[in-house]
Scaffold this motif. Structure first.
Motif, PDB file in Angstrom:
ATOM      1  N   TRP A  28       0.237   1.419   1.211  1.00 11.58           N
ATOM      2  CA  TRP A  28      -0.053   2.776   1.677  1.00 11.58           C
ATOM      3  C   TRP A  28       1.148   3.426   2.347  1.00 11.58           C
ATOM      4  O   TRP A  28       1.317   4.635   2.270  1.00 11.58           O
ATOM      5  N   GLY A  29       2.008   2.666   2.991  1.00  9.44           N
ATOM      6  CA  GLY A  29       3.196   3.239   3.634  1.00  9.44           C
ATOM      7  C   GLY A  29       4.169   3.810   2.617  1.00  9.44           C
ATOM      8  O   GLY A  29       4.677   4.927   2.775  1.00  9.44           O
ATOM      9  N   ILE A  30       4.417   3.049   1.572  1.00  5.18           N
ATOM     10  CA  ILE A  30       5.319   3.501   0.505  1.00  5.18           C
ATOM     11  C   ILE A  30       4.727   4.713  -0.203  1.00  5.18           C
ATOM     12  O   ILE A  30       5.427   5.687  -0.488  1.00  5.18           O
ATOM     13  N   VAL A  31       3.435   4.662  -0.467  1.00  2.22           N
ATOM     14  CA  VAL A  31       2.760   5.768  -1.135  1.00  2.22           C
ATOM     15  C   VAL A  31       2.809   7.028  -0.270  1.00  2.22           C
ATOM     16  O   VAL A  31       3.065   8.121  -0.771  1.00  2.22           O
ATOM     17  N   ALA A  32       2.589   6.874   1.030  1.00  2.00           N
ATOM     18  CA  ALA A  32       2.619   8.027   1.933  1.00  2.00           C
ATOM     19  C   ALA A  32       4.007   8.671   1.959  1.00  2.00           C
ATOM     20  O   ALA A  32       4.127   9.896   1.878  1.00  2.00           O
TER      21      ALA A  32
END
Length: 55
Positions: A28-32
């Motif tokens: 989720w961090g990379i996607v965000a």
């Protein structure tokens, strides 16, 4: 609008139970960061297209 970072929770709900949803939850961090980048670039390009005299 799909890349707007505030829609990330909606993407989690819509894609729940899919491979894409599993990837979103795991990273989720990379996607965000990716969505924020894409959204920011699209806003800047849209602003330049709408207001070319201010560029």
């Amino acid at each position: 609008m799909l890349t707007c970072p505030c829609h990330l929770p909606v993407l989690f709900i819509v894609l729940a139970g899919t491979t894409a949803g599993a990837f979103l939850c795991a990273h989720w961090g990379i996607v965000a960061v990716a969505l924020i980048t894409v959204f920011s670039v699209s806003v800047v390009l849209t602003w330049r297209a709408v207001r070319p005299e201010d560029s």
